[in-house]
Design a protein around this motif. Structure first.
Motif, short mmCIF file in Angstrom:
data_model
loop_
_atom_site.label_atom_id
_atom_site.label_comp_id
_atom_site.label_asym_id
_atom_site.label_seq_id
_atom_site.Cartn_x
_atom_site.Cartn_y
_atom_site.Cartn_z
N VAL A 90 0.85 -1.20 0.00
CA VAL A 90 0.00 0.00 0.00
C VAL A 90 0.88 1.24 0.00
CG1 VAL A 90 -1.80 1.29 1.17
CG2 VAL A 90 -1.84 -1.19 1.26
N LEU A 115 2.66 1.80 -3.34
CA LEU A 115 1.77 2.25 -4.41
C LEU A 115 1.30 3.69 -4.26
CD1 LEU A 115 -0.40 -0.99 -4.77
CD2 LEU A 115 1.23 -0.11 -6.43
N LEU A 116 1.63 4.32 -3.14
CA LEU A 116 1.29 5.74 -2.98
C LEU A 116 2.12 6.58 -3.96
CD1 LEU A 116 1.22 5.97 0.94
CD2 LEU A 116 -0.75 6.28 -0.57
N ALA A 127 1.07 9.80 4.64
CA ALA A 127 -0.22 9.10 4.62
C ALA A 127 -0.90 9.14 5.98
CB ALA A 127 -0.02 7.65 4.17
N VAL A 186 -4.99 2.37 3.10
CA VAL A 186 -5.86 2.26 1.92
C VAL A 186 -6.69 3.53 1.76
CG1 VAL A 186 -7.84 1.02 0.94
CG2 VAL A 186 -5.95 -0.27 1.96
N PHE A 199 -4.44 6.01 0.25
CA PHE A 199 -4.23 5.63 -1.14
C PHE A 199 -5.36 6.14 -2.03
CE2 PHE A 199 -5.11 2.66 -4.60
CZ PHE A 199 -3.89 2.59 -5.26
N TYR A 200 -6.59 5.99 -1.54
CA TYR A 200 -7.75 6.40 -2.33
C TYR A 200 -7.99 7.91 -2.33
CZ TYR A 200 -9.39 1.71 -3.52
OH TYR A 200 -9.52 0.45 -4.05
N ASN A 244 -5.99 8.02 -5.71
CA ASN A 244 -6.42 7.11 -6.77
C ASN A 244 -7.93 6.95 -6.66
OD1 ASN A 244 -3.67 5.71 -7.79
ND2 ASN A 244 -3.57 6.03 -5.58
N TYR A 266 -5.21 -3.58 -7.46
CA TYR A 266 -3.90 -2.89 -7.42
C TYR A 266 -2.72 -3.78 -7.03
CZ TYR A 266 -6.61 1.39 -7.83
OH TYR A 266 -7.46 2.38 -8.29
#
Length: 565
Positions: free
Chosen positions: A195, A198-199, A208, A292, A295-296, A299, A403
């Protein structure tokens, strides 16, 4: 999923099942089937206890719970270490000394048969309902992967776990859980690392957490005392203590785990291991949900995470309206992403004023996104009044399937299946043992052969498997599964715990007094729960205290001499 993921998923589950059945050997006696011959070591017990509690619900719903509600759920476990200490001092040595198969055998020796039967029935009701919810969790995964209704996947998962438990018995469950938890820890750690990887490059782990904190998600501890607040430090320590004490001390699905210990010391070490590891483990799982969430922010998440319900509305008369909302949602998300980047820049600048302005702007953008999302949910309800509009159980699953790299997707989905198999198998084994030992052997057919009781145990496992599958078919209407399980438990655990506390510590109270007290208390707790009088965690403490008080009040009116086990 890719072919690689299917291979990893299938191979992982096959290896686990074969290993467990191989290590269990052949169950020729009731003792082997129900308590594994009382031969397991402390680390087996510790992992088995954790695996029984950490079902598929934990790994599906906990990240979604953190995504929508923040970290405050971790306070639910703050009473656990203290509960483990009390259990090690009081419950474990007595259960081992009496060599019981179930916790409720002790209650007949201390009180009478009717008290034993009452607590057994309360357990069977609660655990049967909760196990149904645990079966439903992995059924969600299959329904998304195969794009079919959860009814069919629920029937498949429930049938698979029931077959496995009927054949393997408790020893297969324990050995399997040992390997399961090792794989689970590895997979969840890998998911957490990915996670962060992927940031966006400009957003690190610290960024984050700070962004999530500014959005109100890092609410780990709430010191404010509020009986209507489900999760604060007081409900966690007090209500959580009573819930955990009752769960681990009187729920046969857990008692059955440490009754397999080769000695009192091994059982104690297993419980202490659980008390030390569980809170950090749950914290890390919730933290994955927070990551997460971060992340969203960068994304685009789906308008609604449950894609089955999305497809239903897209195939209805409301499809045009829903598609228009999707366009608005994309534009609103782009605004939110821009504001998220502005907040990250403000955090790097360390300018308090700039940070406050960026935080306020991000919250406004987030409010707009959520408003459009609510409109989408409204269309789902218009299309189908019975639509499942709580998608928190699908948040982490959506991230995993969209992902994560090939292979790891299969492993993480295998983890959810393994967790479900472990916890559900333990529950079915405990339901069978309670049905046979406390009801069938004691009341219906006493004095039968051990072969007869072994057969009855297998048949009882099949029966409860069918009951739990039926409950699983209803579970989709209960909202967040993690909360639903604990709410169901809180209706009953306090009453059962109160009976055991009286049995251990209030020696002058007899069976009739505690039986009547338990019946009255359970009626009061159900009314309080249905009316929402207090947050559900407090029901555990209230139930326990009421049983003790009513027992003391009623005892002088019963002409019964108390027994000492």
């Amino acid at each position: 999923m890719s072919l690689t993921d299917w291979i990893v998923l299938g191979a992982t589950i096959l290896v686990i099942v074969v290993y467990g059945l191989w290590k269990s050997g052949t169950n020729k006696t009731t003792d082997q089937f129900l308590v594994g011959g009382r031969s397991l070591s402390w680390y087996h017990i510790g992992f088995s206890v954790m695996a029984t509690q950490a079902s598929a619900i934990t790994f599906l719903s906990a990240p979604g719970q953190a995504y929508s509600d923040g970290m405050r759920f971790v306070q639910f476990y703050f009473g656990l270490p203290l509960a483990m200490i009390v259990l090690c001092i009081t419950f474990v040595p007595i259960f081992h000394r009496l060599k019981v198969y179930t916790a409720y055998e002790f209650l007949e020796q201390r009180f009478d048969l009717k008290t034993r039967v009452l607590t057994s029935l309360l357990f069977l009701i609660q655990r049967g309902l909760s196990t149904g919810i645990a079966i439903y969790a992995p059924a969600i995964i299959l329904s998304i992967i195969l794009n079919i209704n959860t009814t069919y996947t629920t029937l498949f998962i429930g049938g698979l776990v029931t077959f496995y438990t009927v054949y393997g018995g408790t020893k297969a469950v324990s050995y399997t859980q040992l390997l399961q938890m090792s794989i689970i820890f590895l997979g969840m750690f890998a998911a957490g690392i990915l996670v962060v990887v992927l940031l966006p490059h400009s957003v690190g782990f610290g960024h984050a957490l700070k962004l999530a904190g500014k959005m109100g998600k890092m609410n780990v501890i709430d010191w404010k005392f509020d009986p209507n607040n489900r999760y604060n430090i007081w409900s966690g320590i007090i209500g959580g203590f009573f819930l955990q004490l009752s769960y681990f001390g009187t729920d046969q699905s857990q008692v059955g785990r440490y009754l397999t210990g080769s000695s009192v010391g091994q059982s104690r070490l297993g419980l202490i291991m659980n008390g030390l590891i569980k809170i950090p483990m749950q914290f890390c799982i919730l933290l994955i949900g927070i990551l997460v969430f971060a992340f969203y922010q960068f994304n685009r998440p789906p308008l609604f995470f449950n894609q089955y319900e999305v497809k239903q509305v897209q195939q209805s008369a409301y499809a045009g309206q829903y598609n228009a909302l999707e366009v608005k949602y994309t534009a609103a998300f782009e605004q939110r992403r821009a504001k998220s980047n502005e907040l990250i820049s403000a955090i790097d600048s360390k300018d308090a004023g700039q940070i406050d302005r960026a935080q306020a702007n991000l919250k406004l953008a987030d409010k707009q996104v959520n408003s459009i999302r609510r409109d989408g949910i409204g269309l789902m309800k218009k299309n189908n009044e019975k639509a499942d509009t709580d998608d928190t159980n699908y948040v982490f699953l959506n991230f995993v399937t969209h992902y994560l790299p090939r292979g790891l997707i299969g492993l993480l989905i295998a983890i959810v299946f393994l967790a479900s198999m472990g916890s559900t198998a333990s529950a079915l084994n405990s339901l069978a043992s309670t049905s046979v030992i406390d009801i069938y052997k004691r009341i219906i057919h006493p004095g039968a052969s051990d072969k007869n009781y072994l057969l009855a145990s297998r048949l009882a496992t099949i029966f409860w498997g069918l009951v739990c599958i039926g409950m699983a078919l209803y579970a989709g209407k209960m909202g967040n599964l993690l909360e639903a399980v604990n709410q169901l438990g809180s209706y009953i655990y306090g009453t059962i715990l109160g009976v055991f506390v009286v049995a251990f510590y209030v020696k002058r109270v007899g069976g009739t007094a505690v039986f009547i007290a338990a019946v009255i208390t359970e009626a009061i707790i159900c009314v309080m729960g249905i009316c929402g009088t207090v947050a559900y965690l407090w029901l555990n403490a209230i139930g326990c205290i009421l049983v003790i008080l009513f027992s003391l009040m009623l005892n002088p009116f019963t002409k019964e001499k108390a027994k000492v086990a």
